[in-house]
Design a protein around this motif. Structure first.
Motif, PDB file in Angstrom:
ATOM      1  N   LEU A 241     -10.118  11.026  20.422  1.00  0.00           N
ATOM      2  CA  LEU A 241      -9.614   9.654  20.274  1.00  0.00           C
ATOM      3  C   LEU A 241      -9.198   9.380  18.835  1.00  0.00           C
ATOM      4  O   LEU A 241      -8.160   8.765  18.579  1.00  0.00           O
ATOM      5  CB  LEU A 241     -10.695   8.653  20.697  1.00  0.00           C
ATOM      6  N   LEU A 242     -10.004   9.850  17.882  1.00  0.00           N
ATOM      7  CA  LEU A 242      -9.735   9.594  16.464  1.00  0.00           C
ATOM      8  C   LEU A 242      -8.769  10.598  15.862  1.00  0.00           C
ATOM      9  O   LEU A 242      -8.278  10.412  14.748  1.00  0.00           O
ATOM     10  CB  LEU A 242     -11.042   9.620  15.668  1.00  0.00           C
ATOM     11  N   ASN A 243      -8.545  11.706  16.599  1.00  0.00           N
ATOM     12  CA  ASN A 243      -7.669  12.785  16.134  1.00  0.00           C
ATOM     13  C   ASN A 243      -8.174  13.402  14.830  1.00  0.00           C
ATOM     14  O   ASN A 243      -7.407  13.740  13.931  1.00  0.00           O
ATOM     15  CB  ASN A 243      -6.227  12.273  15.950  1.00  0.00           C
ATOM     16  N   GLU A 244      -9.506  13.518  14.738  1.00  0.00           N
ATOM     17  CA  GLU A 244     -10.120  14.188  13.591  1.00  0.00           C
ATOM     18  C   GLU A 244     -11.517  14.666  13.975  1.00  0.00           C
ATOM     19  O   GLU A 244     -12.097  14.207  14.956  1.00  0.00           O
ATOM     20  CB  GLU A 244     -10.221  13.232  12.392  1.00  0.00           C
ATOM     21  N   GLU A 245     -12.054  15.606  13.203  1.00  0.00           N
ATOM     22  CA  GLU A 245     -13.389  16.142  13.477  1.00  0.00           C
ATOM     23  C   GLU A 245     -14.440  15.204  12.882  1.00  0.00           C
ATOM     24  O   GLU A 245     -15.006  15.457  11.832  1.00  0.00           O
ATOM     25  CB  GLU A 245     -13.524  17.553  12.879  1.00  0.00           C
ATOM     26  N   ARG A 246     -14.674  14.111  13.578  1.00  0.00           N
ATOM     27  CA  ARG A 246     -15.608  13.092  13.076  1.00  0.00           C
ATOM     28  C   ARG A 246     -17.050  13.423  13.453  1.00  0.00           C
ATOM     29  O   ARG A 246     -17.973  13.178  12.696  1.00  0.00           O
ATOM     30  CB  ARG A 246     -15.207  11.726  13.650  1.00  0.00           C
ATOM     31  N   ILE A 365     -10.174  13.822  32.638  1.00  0.00           N
ATOM     32  CA  ILE A 365      -9.528  14.176  31.370  1.00  0.00           C
ATOM     33  C   ILE A 365     -10.064  15.518  30.871  1.00  0.00           C
ATOM     34  O   ILE A 365     -11.039  16.059  31.408  1.00  0.00           O
ATOM     35  CB  ILE A 365      -9.780  13.106  30.284  1.00  0.00           C
ATOM     36  N   SER A 366      -9.428  16.002  29.808  1.00  0.00           N
ATOM     37  CA  SER A 366      -9.984  17.119  29.052  1.00  0.00           C
ATOM     38  C   SER A 366      -9.908  16.724  27.587  1.00  0.00           C
ATOM     39  O   SER A 366      -8.828  16.709  26.995  1.00  0.00           O
ATOM     40  CB  SER A 366      -9.208  18.414  29.287  1.00  0.00           C
ATOM     41  N   ALA A 367     -11.065  16.348  27.026  1.00  0.00           N
ATOM     42  CA  ALA A 367     -11.096  15.925  25.627  1.00  0.00           C
ATOM     43  C   ALA A 367     -10.718  17.076  24.698  1.00  0.00           C
ATOM     44  O   ALA A 367     -10.015  16.896  23.712  1.00  0.00           O
ATOM     45  CB  ALA A 367     -12.484  15.391  25.277  1.00  0.00           C
ATOM     46  N   LYS A 368     -11.157  18.291  25.069  1.00  0.00           N
ATOM     47  CA  LYS A 368     -10.890  19.464  24.230  1.00  0.00           C
ATOM     48  C   LYS A 368      -9.412  19.797  24.189  1.00  0.00           C
ATOM     49  O   LYS A 368      -8.862  20.127  23.137  1.00  0.00           O
ATOM     50  CB  LYS A 368     -11.691  20.658  24.764  1.00  0.00           C
ATOM     51  N   GLU A 369      -8.743  19.702  25.358  1.00  0.00           N
ATOM     52  CA  GLU A 369      -7.319  20.044  25.447  1.00  0.00           C
ATOM     53  C   GLU A 369      -6.415  18.819  25.283  1.00  0.00           C
ATOM     54  O   GLU A 369      -5.200  18.922  25.428  1.00  0.00           O
ATOM     55  CB  GLU A 369      -7.035  20.716  26.802  1.00  0.00           C
ATOM     56  N   ASN A 370      -7.044  17.651  25.039  1.00  0.00           N
ATOM     57  CA  ASN A 370      -6.311  16.393  24.848  1.00  0.00           C
ATOM     58  C   ASN A 370      -5.462  16.019  26.070  1.00  0.00           C
ATOM     59  O   ASN A 370      -4.342  15.537  25.943  1.00  0.00           O
ATOM     60  CB  ASN A 370      -5.435  16.469  23.589  1.00  0.00           C
ATOM     61  N   ILE A 371      -6.011  16.230  27.245  1.00  0.00           N
ATOM     62  CA  ILE A 371      -5.325  15.892  28.504  1.00  0.00           C
ATOM     63  C   ILE A 371      -5.813  14.523  28.984  1.00  0.00           C
ATOM     64  O   ILE A 371      -7.020  14.299  29.107  1.00  0.00           O
ATOM     65  CB  ILE A 371      -5.585  16.962  29.584  1.00  0.00           C
TER      66      ILE A 371
END
Length: 463
Positions: A241-246, A365-371
């Motif tokens: 969601l944040l598009n970073e390794e938070r 969804i796939s959070a890892k694959e951004n699906i």
């Protein structure tokens, strides 16, 4: 009481930068600035017109502190409604402090928090709700909160309140006049028109009060709790969601032991995502504290995202997932619940169809694959009623305004009841005066030093 002394403060953020702006305001602002400023063209700035710029040097005796650009605003033509000078100097912290200390020695004093805007209010340049909007505008960090603050600062909210107050005041005057002729038993206020006015005021007040639900979340952000069992991908979803390794991502269950929070703006609306510790039975003391915090965050959140591993929904685990979903719904019946099936990239088409038939409102969804992460964002946006925002309607974001509106509505409803019950004019007049008082509290027509102190204490120095 209008202050007579002259104040100074740094108007730009503290620290080094390309330039810094030092603001001076008060009766002696121009004469004090003139005592330390030498124009390159030899002009006397006390004789120059308002809204003019002057290049020159700030000097302390024989010592030149900096070459600056001086902006001149005279009397009521300034932001504060009094003589104001803004000195644009180089952004060295040393230069800033040297100039401010020089001005203090020449007769200025350091401004209090929000004192420039307070003076603008006291001098009639802004009403109180507009002054409060200045702080909201500075604090705005997304399109929606910026739009609302700008509308309020332009007077959208206060104009609406002022119009209602004026109409009510006109009728109040007629009601009060009737009291002077009580023995003659005459009516100056048309009761039918008065009834229509009260209905209109009630309608507007209810709309403004209802708008606070939207305004409050836009101003403060919408807290979203991401919950689920350990190792289902909650931290991976937050990172996607944040598009970073938070958040730390690991195959080891129970990695997240405390809550991790971060903000994201989606289509102009701020969301505060809270990654929580995985919910499970544990003997680990530290992890158990994290799980306790998870339930606390779910209580505080406005939206709950329940995340499951898609493969866990297949076969014998389906029932336990459905039980957990029902448990959350029963515990938080008023909170929107978004059910997410993560790791959907590992499912076959048949498995996907099976899961969707068992839990129709699930989002795979796939959070890892951004699906389908964008679909989740759209779903979250659907919980925010942005219709009023799109239509540029007045939206209340200030708790103080909300409280005054509630009290004004209560008094208006008392007047309505009195009108329907043929209550005497003197008793109705009491409730009308109270309604007018609460309207005046919003715009600052009714105020006191304690209220102003509380409001402007939240401002930054220099504004």
């Amino acid at each position: 009481m209008i202050p007579q002394d002259t104040i100074v403060a740094l108007a730009t953020p503290s620290g080094a930068g390309a330039i810094a702006v030092i603001r001076i305001s008060g009766k002696e602002a121009i004469s004090i600035a003139a005592s330390v400023f030498q124009s390159v063209s030899g002009k006397d700035i006390t004789r120059q017109r308002t809204h003019t710029l002057h290049l020159g040097h700030i000097v302390d005796g024989e010592k030149v502190l900096d070459q600056v650009l001086l902006s001149l605003f005279k009397g009521t033509n300034s932001y504060t409604g009094e003589n104001t000078v803004e000195v644009s100097c180089h952004g060295s912290t040393y230069i800033q402090q040297q100039i401010i200390q020089l001005l203090l020695r020449k007769g200025c004093r350091m401004a209090n928090a929000g004192e420039f805007t307070l003076r603008a209010f006291l001098n009639g340049k802004l009403d109180l709700s507009q002054a409060e909007a200045v702080a909201d505008l500075i604090a705005s960090d997304n399109e929606a909160s910026h739009q609302i603050a700008m509308q309020q600062m332009r007077g959208g909210f206060s104009n609406e309140i002022a119009k209602l107050r004026e109409e009510l005041l006109n009728f109040a005057s007629l009601i009060e006049l009737e009291l002077d002729f009580a023995e003659e038993d005459v009516e100056f206020a048309d009761r039918t028109q008065f009834h229509e006015l009260l209905n209109r005021i009630e309608f507007v007040l209810k709309r403004l009060i209802d708008s606070f639900a939207v305004g409050n979340v836009i101003k403060n952000g919408i807290p979203v709790a991401i919950v689920g069992e350990p190792n289902v991908g909650k931290s991976t979803l937050l990172n996607a969601l944040l598009n970073e390794e938070r958040a730390i991502v690991s195959d080891i269950a129970g990695t997240t032991r405390d809550t991790i929070e971060d903000e994201l703006v989606i289509n102009g609306i701020g969301f505060r995502f809270i990654d929580t510790a995985g919910i499970r039975e544990t003997v680990d003391y530290v992890e158990s504290i994290g799980i306790k915090k998870t339930f606390e965050k779910m209580e505080q959140a406005q939206v709950v995202v329940y995340l499951v591993d898609s493969s866990a929904i297949l076969g014998e685990n389906l029932n336990s997932v459905q039980v957990e979903i029902e448990k959350i719904r029963n515990q938080f019946p008023l909170k929107p619940l978004v059910i997410i099936g993560n790791k959907a990239d590992k499912l076959t088409a048949a498995q996907t169809a099976q899961i969707q038939s068992e839990i129709p409102d699930i989002l795979l969804i796939s959070a890892k694959e951004n699906i389908s992460v964008e679909e989740l964002k759209d779903k979250l946006l659907s919980f925010v009623n942005t219709g009023a925002l799109r239509n540029n309607e007045t939206i209340v974001t200030n708790t103080r305004h909300y409280d005054s509106l509630l009290k004004a509505l209560e008094e208006i409803q008392k007047v309505q009841w009195g009108l329907q019950s043929n209550l005497s004019s003197d008793l109705m007049a009491i409730d009308i005066r109270q309604a007018l008082y609460y309207f005046g509290e919003i715009t600052g027509q009714v105020t006191n030093d304690e209220l102003l102190g509380n409001i402007f204490a939240n401002f930054c120095i220099g504004k």
